[in-house]
Write a protein that holds these residues in place. Sequence first.
Motif, short mmCIF file in Angstrom:
data_model
loop_
_atom_site.label_atom_id
_atom_site.label_comp_id
_atom_site.label_asym_id
_atom_site.label_seq_id
_atom_site.Cartn_x
_atom_site.Cartn_y
_atom_site.Cartn_z
N TRP A 77 0.84 -1.20 0.00
CA TRP A 77 0.00 0.00 0.00
C TRP A 77 0.87 1.25 0.00
CZ3 TRP A 77 -4.57 1.73 -1.13
CH2 TRP A 77 -5.03 2.92 -0.60
N HIS A 81 1.99 4.46 -3.42
CA HIS A 81 1.95 5.92 -3.35
C HIS A 81 3.29 6.55 -3.73
CE1 HIS A 81 -1.62 4.84 -1.04
NE2 HIS A 81 -2.06 6.06 -1.28
N VAL A 104 -8.74 0.11 3.45
CA VAL A 104 -8.20 0.45 2.13
C VAL A 104 -9.04 -0.28 1.08
CG1 VAL A 104 -5.87 0.81 3.02
CG2 VAL A 104 -6.51 -1.45 2.18
N THR A 108 -6.11 -4.34 -2.73
CA THR A 108 -4.79 -3.72 -2.58
C THR A 108 -3.92 -4.52 -1.62
OG1 THR A 108 -5.73 -2.23 -0.91
CG2 THR A 108 -5.52 -1.38 -3.15
#
Length: 208
Positions: A77, A81, A104, A108
Amino acid sequence: MCRPNCHLQENKINNLRIALKQTDGIVIYPGETFSFWKLIGKTTKAKGYIEGLMLSNGEVRTGTGGGLCQLANMLFWLALHTLLEIKERQHHSFDIFPDDRRVVPFGTGTSVFYNYVDLQFYNPTNSAFQFKLFLSDEFLEGKISADTEPEFVYKVEERNHRFYRHEDRWYRGNEIWRLELSKEDNRLIREELMITNHSEVKYMKSTS
Protein backbone atom coordinates in the motif's frame (compact mmCIF):
# COMPACT_ATOMS: atom_id res chain seq x y z
CA MET A 1 -13.50 -13.70 27.60
CA CYS A 2 -11.36 -14.72 24.63
CA ARG A 3 -13.30 -15.20 21.40
CA PRO A 4 -12.70 -18.33 19.30
CA ASN A 5 -9.29 -18.15 17.64
CA CYS A 6 -8.39 -14.89 19.41
CA HIS A 7 -5.14 -16.55 20.47
CA LEU A 8 -4.26 -16.66 16.76
CA GLN A 9 -4.73 -12.89 16.60
CA GLU A 10 -2.35 -12.55 19.54
CA ASN A 11 0.06 -14.90 17.80
CA LYS A 12 -0.09 -12.73 14.68
CA ILE A 13 0.97 -9.72 16.75
CA ASN A 14 3.92 -11.73 18.04
CA ASN A 15 4.90 -12.67 14.49
CA LEU A 16 4.53 -9.09 13.25
CA ARG A 17 6.77 -7.80 16.04
CA ILE A 18 9.52 -10.19 15.00
CA ALA A 19 9.21 -9.32 11.31
CA LEU A 20 9.12 -5.59 12.04
CA LYS A 21 12.63 -5.84 13.46
CA GLN A 22 13.72 -6.70 9.90
CA THR A 23 11.52 -4.24 8.00
CA ASP A 24 11.11 -1.07 10.07
CA GLY A 25 13.48 1.56 8.68
CA ILE A 26 14.45 -0.40 5.58
CA VAL A 27 15.70 1.83 2.75
CA ILE A 28 15.38 1.06 -0.96
CA TYR A 29 18.14 2.97 -2.75
CA PRO A 30 18.12 3.95 -6.46
CA GLY A 31 18.53 0.88 -8.64
CA GLU A 32 17.80 -1.54 -5.79
CA THR A 33 15.13 -4.24 -5.61
CA PHE A 34 13.29 -4.99 -2.37
CA SER A 35 12.28 -8.61 -1.71
CA PHE A 36 9.99 -9.45 1.20
CA TRP A 37 11.33 -12.96 1.72
CA LYS A 38 14.95 -12.05 1.15
CA LEU A 39 14.55 -9.61 4.02
CA ILE A 40 12.38 -11.74 6.35
CA GLY A 41 13.78 -15.17 5.63
CA LYS A 42 12.04 -18.38 6.60
CA THR A 43 9.63 -17.98 9.51
CA THR A 44 10.84 -20.68 11.90
CA LYS A 45 10.13 -21.49 15.53
CA ALA A 46 13.83 -20.97 16.23
CA LYS A 47 13.36 -17.29 15.34
CA GLY A 48 10.40 -17.02 17.71
CA TYR A 49 7.59 -17.32 15.15
CA ILE A 50 4.47 -19.17 16.29
CA GLU A 51 1.23 -20.47 14.77
CA GLY A 52 -0.95 -17.86 13.06
CA LEU A 53 -3.66 -17.61 10.43
CA MET A 54 -2.67 -18.13 6.83
CA LEU A 55 -4.70 -17.96 3.60
CA SER A 56 -3.86 -20.70 1.13
CA ASN A 57 -5.71 -22.21 -1.84
CA GLY A 58 -8.98 -20.55 -0.92
CA GLU A 59 -8.95 -21.70 2.68
CA VAL A 60 -7.97 -20.36 6.09
CA ARG A 61 -5.43 -22.49 7.91
CA THR A 62 -2.69 -22.07 10.47
CA GLY A 63 1.06 -22.15 10.07
CA THR A 64 4.25 -20.97 11.71
CA GLY A 65 4.66 -17.27 11.01
CA GLY A 66 1.02 -16.79 10.00
CA GLY A 67 -0.22 -13.22 9.81
CA LEU A 68 2.64 -11.69 7.85
CA CYS A 69 0.38 -10.98 4.89
CA GLN A 70 -0.73 -7.94 6.87
CA LEU A 71 2.83 -6.63 6.84
CA ALA A 72 3.16 -7.30 3.11
CA ASN A 73 -0.16 -5.51 2.56
CA MET A 74 1.14 -2.43 4.35
CA LEU A 75 4.40 -2.37 2.39
CA PHE A 76 2.51 -2.73 -0.88
CA TRP A 77 0.00 0.00 0.00
CA LEU A 78 2.82 2.42 0.83
CA ALA A 79 4.74 1.56 -2.34
CA LEU A 80 1.65 2.28 -4.45
CA HIS A 81 1.95 5.92 -3.35
CA THR A 82 5.40 6.29 -4.91
CA LEU A 83 7.09 5.62 -8.25
CA LEU A 84 8.46 2.30 -7.03
CA GLU A 85 7.84 -0.35 -9.68
CA ILE A 86 6.05 -3.53 -8.60
CA LYS A 87 8.21 -6.40 -9.85
CA GLU A 88 6.35 -9.25 -8.16
CA ARG A 89 2.99 -9.26 -6.41
CA GLN A 90 0.27 -11.88 -6.24
CA HIS A 91 -3.25 -11.02 -5.11
CA HIS A 92 -5.43 -13.48 -3.26
CA SER A 93 -7.63 -15.51 -5.59
CA PHE A 94 -10.47 -15.29 -3.07
CA ASP A 95 -12.06 -12.68 -0.84
CA ILE A 96 -12.75 -14.24 2.53
CA PHE A 97 -13.61 -11.26 4.74
CA PRO A 98 -16.41 -8.67 4.29
CA ASP A 99 -15.67 -4.96 4.33
CA ASP A 100 -16.72 -4.06 7.89
CA ARG A 101 -13.09 -3.56 8.99
CA ARG A 102 -11.49 -2.79 5.65
CA VAL A 103 -9.73 0.58 5.62
CA VAL A 104 -8.20 0.45 2.13
CA PRO A 105 -9.82 -0.52 -1.20
CA PHE A 106 -10.48 -4.18 -1.87
CA GLY A 107 -7.71 -5.77 -3.89
CA THR A 108 -4.79 -3.72 -2.58
CA GLY A 109 -3.55 -6.60 -0.45
CA THR A 110 -0.96 -9.14 -1.49
CA SER A 111 -0.26 -12.80 -0.94
CA VAL A 112 3.14 -13.95 0.30
CA PHE A 113 4.20 -17.54 0.91
CA TYR A 114 7.75 -18.64 1.61
CA ASN A 115 9.65 -19.05 -0.58
CA TYR A 116 7.87 -18.91 -3.94
CA VAL A 117 5.23 -16.18 -3.60
CA ASP A 118 7.18 -12.98 -2.99
CA LEU A 119 6.57 -9.23 -2.94
CA GLN A 120 9.21 -7.22 -4.78
CA PHE A 121 9.68 -3.53 -5.63
CA TYR A 122 12.30 -1.94 -7.87
CA ASN A 123 13.43 1.65 -7.40
CA PRO A 124 13.89 3.27 -10.85
CA THR A 125 14.23 6.79 -9.45
CA ASN A 126 17.12 8.89 -8.14
CA SER A 127 15.57 9.00 -4.66
CA ALA A 128 15.96 6.63 -1.74
CA PHE A 129 12.73 5.50 -0.06
CA GLN A 130 12.44 4.50 3.59
CA PHE A 131 9.64 2.50 5.22
CA LYS A 132 8.70 3.23 8.84
CA LEU A 133 6.38 0.67 10.42
CA PHE A 134 5.00 0.14 13.90
CA LEU A 135 2.22 -1.52 15.85
CA SER A 136 -0.27 0.73 17.65
CA ASP A 137 -2.83 -0.55 20.16
CA GLU A 138 -5.14 -1.67 17.35
CA PHE A 139 -3.38 -1.46 14.01
CA LEU A 140 -0.23 -1.98 12.03
CA GLU A 141 0.70 1.50 10.84
CA GLY A 142 3.32 2.86 8.50
CA LYS A 143 4.63 5.64 6.33
CA ILE A 144 7.09 6.00 3.49
CA SER A 145 9.46 8.92 2.94
CA ALA A 146 12.04 9.95 0.35
CA ASP A 147 15.37 11.73 0.70
CA THR A 148 14.36 14.25 -2.00
CA GLU A 149 11.23 16.35 -2.37
CA PRO A 150 8.81 14.55 -4.73
CA GLU A 151 7.75 16.47 -7.82
CA PHE A 152 4.20 15.13 -7.69
CA VAL A 153 1.64 13.73 -5.26
CA TYR A 154 0.45 10.14 -5.71
CA LYS A 155 -3.04 8.87 -4.96
CA VAL A 156 -4.54 5.39 -5.20
CA GLU A 157 -8.06 5.14 -6.64
CA GLU A 158 -10.49 2.24 -7.01
CA ARG A 159 -12.60 2.00 -10.17
CA ASN A 160 -15.21 -0.34 -11.66
CA HIS A 161 -15.92 -2.22 -8.44
CA ARG A 162 -18.54 -4.94 -8.86
CA PHE A 163 -19.87 -8.26 -7.57
CA TYR A 164 -20.86 -10.77 -10.22
CA ARG A 165 -21.96 -14.38 -10.50
CA HIS A 166 -20.38 -16.99 -12.73
CA GLU A 167 -21.23 -20.70 -12.79
CA ASP A 168 -23.00 -20.58 -9.41
CA ARG A 169 -20.13 -18.79 -7.70
CA TRP A 170 -19.84 -15.17 -6.66
CA TYR A 171 -16.85 -13.06 -7.64
CA ARG A 172 -15.64 -9.58 -6.90
CA GLY A 173 -13.65 -7.39 -9.23
CA ASN A 174 -12.22 -3.90 -9.49
CA GLU A 175 -9.34 -1.86 -10.84
CA ILE A 176 -6.70 -0.06 -8.80
CA TRP A 177 -5.20 3.04 -10.41
CA ARG A 178 -2.24 5.18 -9.35
CA LEU A 179 -2.78 8.87 -10.05
CA GLU A 180 0.05 11.37 -10.40
CA LEU A 181 -1.19 14.81 -9.31
CA SER A 182 0.22 18.32 -9.41
CA LYS A 183 1.26 19.56 -5.98
CA GLU A 184 0.11 23.07 -6.83
CA ASP A 185 -3.49 22.53 -7.95
CA ASN A 186 -4.13 18.77 -7.63
CA ARG A 187 -4.38 18.54 -11.43
CA LEU A 188 -4.10 15.05 -12.91
CA ILE A 189 -0.76 14.63 -14.70
CA ARG A 190 -0.74 10.92 -15.37
CA GLU A 191 -2.64 7.78 -14.38
CA GLU A 192 -1.58 4.15 -14.43
CA LEU A 193 -3.60 0.96 -14.07
CA MET A 194 -1.80 -1.00 -11.36
CA ILE A 195 -4.09 -3.95 -10.60
CA THR A 196 -7.09 -5.70 -12.11
CA ASN A 197 -8.71 -7.92 -9.47
CA HIS A 198 -10.85 -11.01 -9.95
CA SER A 199 -11.48 -12.96 -6.74
CA GLU A 200 -14.00 -15.54 -5.62
CA VAL A 201 -16.14 -14.32 -2.71
CA LYS A 202 -16.34 -16.78 0.18
CA TYR A 203 -18.82 -14.99 2.43
CA MET A 204 -21.82 -14.51 0.09
CA LYS A 205 -24.54 -17.11 -0.27
CA SER A 206 -25.86 -17.93 -3.70
CA THR A 207 -29.49 -17.13 -4.34
CA SER A 208 -31.76 -19.01 -6.67
